[in-house]
Design an enzyme around this catalytic site. Structure first.
Site, short mmCIF file in Angstrom:
data_model
loop_
_atom_site.label_atom_id
_atom_site.label_comp_id
_atom_site.label_asym_id
_atom_site.label_seq_id
_atom_site.Cartn_x
_atom_site.Cartn_y
_atom_site.Cartn_z
N ASP A 1 0.86 -1.17 0.00
CA ASP A 1 0.00 0.00 0.00
C ASP A 1 0.91 1.23 0.00
OD1 ASP A 1 -2.33 1.62 0.54
OD2 ASP A 1 -3.19 -0.13 1.53
N GLU B 1 -6.65 3.31 -5.84
CA GLU B 1 -7.91 3.33 -5.09
C GLU B 1 -8.71 4.54 -5.54
OE1 GLU B 1 -9.85 3.67 -0.62
OE2 GLU B 1 -8.14 4.88 -1.20
N HIS C 1 -11.16 -3.20 3.64
CA HIS C 1 -11.16 -2.84 5.05
C HIS C 1 -11.98 -1.58 5.34
CE1 HIS C 1 -8.33 -0.35 3.06
NE2 HIS C 1 -8.06 0.34 4.15
N ASP C 2 -12.51 -0.94 4.31
CA ASP C 2 -13.32 0.26 4.51
C ASP C 2 -14.82 -0.01 4.34
OD1 ASP C 2 -11.05 1.87 4.89
OD2 ASP C 2 -10.84 2.20 2.73
N ASP D 1 -3.13 4.60 -2.30
CA ASP D 1 -4.23 5.09 -1.47
C ASP D 1 -4.79 6.39 -2.06
OD1 ASP D 1 -5.60 4.76 1.18
OD2 ASP D 1 -4.74 6.74 1.54
C1 NOJ Z 1 -8.30 4.94 2.13
C2 NOJ Z 1 -7.98 3.83 3.06
O1 NOJ Z 1 -8.42 2.62 2.49
C3 NOJ Z 1 -8.65 4.14 4.37
O2 NOJ Z 1 -8.61 3.06 5.26
C4 NOJ Z 1 -8.00 5.36 4.96
O3 NOJ Z 1 -8.67 5.75 6.13
C5 NOJ Z 1 -8.02 6.53 3.95
N1 NOJ Z 1 -7.68 6.13 2.63
C6 NOJ Z 1 -7.04 7.59 4.35
O4 NOJ Z 1 -5.74 7.16 4.07
#
Ligand code: NOJ
Length: 535
Positions: free
Chosen positions: A99, A264, A325-326, A201
């Site tokens: 990442d 992402e 994970h989000d 990210d």
């Molecule tokens: C995306 C990540 O997947 C998330 O977990 C994070 O809180 C935010 N970007 C900020 O980096």
């Protein structure tokens, strides 16, 4: 680019390192733990691991607040252990994707510590500093993704700095050449160490409006939704200049054969596909999150797949993500029964699949008592169900204490169902979701028609989603019953092949040997089947 790069054929498995496997009894997963579980990943059959951030971090956002891009947080291990992991991953023929978090650093990163010392510091312009707005207050109306203003006042120097996420995560200034070069050095550092690519990210955030214009209100905002949705993120993200930056990253990556650049990106389809870049100069794989966001019915999924396929630029390689994970876990979003259908869909669609650790054993969101909440977003906007802890709970390996995840106290509570829902048990159980995943992965590897082959939809509506996958050697038909009821098969779809020519390869419901040649006439609620066409 050859038609058979590993990141096109392969299956990506997303490891959230805090929760995968602890090896030193501190209750948090680590690199040693991941290494210990590589045999399992080999058995499952995935091709690449993407690991969420493992760099030194104060953990305000669990690693997405990096204080040193070129080291490993002691919580996860050391650089030597990282190297050992790379070696072990490669020895199994797997790939390792890291990442990369280039949009922001931790406020404890030495760059920011320097930047905030004075308006004249050489690192001042590495971050986004602005004078107060007219009449005082924040420079504009931009909001943090975790609620509240995206601007933090720094009394020592009398200016505000911008943070798209927590105030502990100041945004880097990507208009500054020095910043770009510093992050490119970081990329080289890890590429030289043998990583196979990056998941970048919030890549669509890297550039912000040069004039810092206010974002307009969102006319569709609904009370009870996160504060960030009050405004349309028109000027704070997805700026045209971002594509130039991504093209630079891509050029760098191209110097290392076989590496991948994944972005992402949460954007509507027409804007998402721009991230392939002009003449494919952008990300190899702009993550496609539509399976997470779409309504779970044939009409929606069919039109989504059709529109996505149609929107792809020539040569742009598709990809599908089922969880991360989000996001709430797939088994919670659509229910345990449909989670099997979702597995079959993910692993038979055209394009690179990404699956989230634990989804292969049907893990569901774990309710987290308020007192145990850890996610900063949850803590800042309680009561809105934005918390991401439920989908980040420890992997369930066996029925021993703490599911074999740790001998210490786990950083998040485990699911109460782990005695039944764990790798050891499900691996031994014919017909389990885990065995289904493994079987699907195996089929996908054995028959390139299922991964790199063509795709044709056979339905537009009804309860069964049906499509064909084919190449010059093989043709498959996939039928997915998205309803809870039994559905008759043949009336619904425009299959090109007569029934007698189909061999059943796999059913989510574990049909027996006798069914394999007798044509299946109806599907159970939530059943999916894969047929191979006999010539
Ligand atoms: C995306 C990540 O997947 C998330 O977990 C994070 O809180 C935010 N970007 C900020 O980096």
């Amino acid at each position: 680019m050859s038609a058979t790069d590993w990141w096109q054929r392969g299956i990506i498995y997303h490891v959230y390192p805090r929760s995968f496997q602890d090896s030193n009894a501190d209750g948090v997963g680590d690199l040693g733990g991941i290494r210990r579980r590589l045999d399992y990943l080999g058995w499952l059959g995935i091709d690449a691991l993407w690991i969420s951030p493992i760099y030194p971090s104060p953990m305000a956002d669990f690693g997405y607040d990096v204080s040193d891009y070129c080291d490993i947080d002691p919580l996860f291990g050391t650089l030597a252990e990282f190297d050992a992991l790379v070696t072990a991953v490669k020895a199994r023929g797997l790939k390792l994707v890291l990442d990369l978090v280039p949009n922001h650093t931790s406020d404890r990163h030495p760059w920011f510590v320097e930047s905030r010392t004075s308006r004249h510091n050489s690192k001042r312009n590495w971050y986004i500093w602005r004078d107060p707005g007219p009449g005082g207050g924040a420079p504009n109306n931009w909001l943090s993704n975790f609620g509240g203003s995206a601007w933090e006042f720094d009394p020592a120097t009398g200016q505000y700095y911008y943070h798209a996420f927590l105030k502990e995560q100041p945004d880097l200034n990507w208009r500054n050449r020095e910043v770009r070069d510093a992050i490119y050095d970081v990329m080289r550092f890890w590429l030289e160490r043998g990583v196979d690519g990056f998941r970048v990210d919030v890549i669509w955030h890297l550039m912000k409006d040069a004039w810092f214009r206010d974002n307009p209100p969102n006319p569709s905002y609904q009370q009870g939704r996160p504060e960030i949705e009050r405004l349309l993120q028109l000027h704070s993200a997805d700026q045209p200049e971002v594509h130039g930056v991504i093209a630079e990253m891509r050029r760098l990556i191209e110097r290392y054969p076989g590496r991948v650049l994944i972005g992402e990106i949460y954007l509507p389809l027409d804007r998402l596909v721009k991230y392939y870049g002009e003449d494919l100069s952008g990300a190899h794989l702009p993550f496609n999150f539509q399976l997470i966001q779409a309504g779970w019915n044939t009409r929606t999924l069919a039109s989504m797949i059709r529109e996505y396929e149609a929107a792809l630029p020539k040569g742009g390689w598709p990809n599908w993500v089922l969880g991360n994970h989000d996001q709430h876990r797939v088994a919670t979003r659509i229910g345990p029964q449909q989670a099997r259908v979702a597995a079959m869909l993910l692993l038979t669609l055209r394009g690179t699949p990404t699956l989230y650790y634990g989804d292969e054993i049907g893990m569901e969101d774990v309710p987290i008592p308020t007192a145990s909440a850890r996610d900063p977003w949850q803590l800042r906007e309680p009561g809105l169900s934005v918390g991401r802890d439920p989908q980040r709970t420890p992997m369930q390996w066996d029925d021993s204490a703490n599911a074999g995840f740790t001998t210490g106290i786990p950083w998040l509570p485990l699911s109460s169902n782990y005695a039944k829902c764990n790798v050891e048990k499900l691996a031994a159980s014919e017909g389990s979701i885990l065995r289904l995943y493994r079987h699907l992965i195996d089929l996908r590897h054995r028959f390139p028609a299922l991964s790199t082959g063509g795709f044709r939809l056979l339905t537009e509506g009804g309860d069964i989603l049906a499509y064909e996958r084919f190449d010059e050697n093989e043709c498959f038909e996939v039928y997915l019953n998205l309803s809870r009821e039994v559905q008759r098969l043949d009336e619904k779809v425009s299959s090109r092949a007569p029934r007698e020519k189909r061999t059943l390869m796999l059913s989510t419901h574990g049909r027996g040997e006798s069914d394999f040649h007798a044509p299946v006439r109806s599907l159970e609620g939530g059943e999916g089947v894969i047929y191979k066409m006999r010539r």
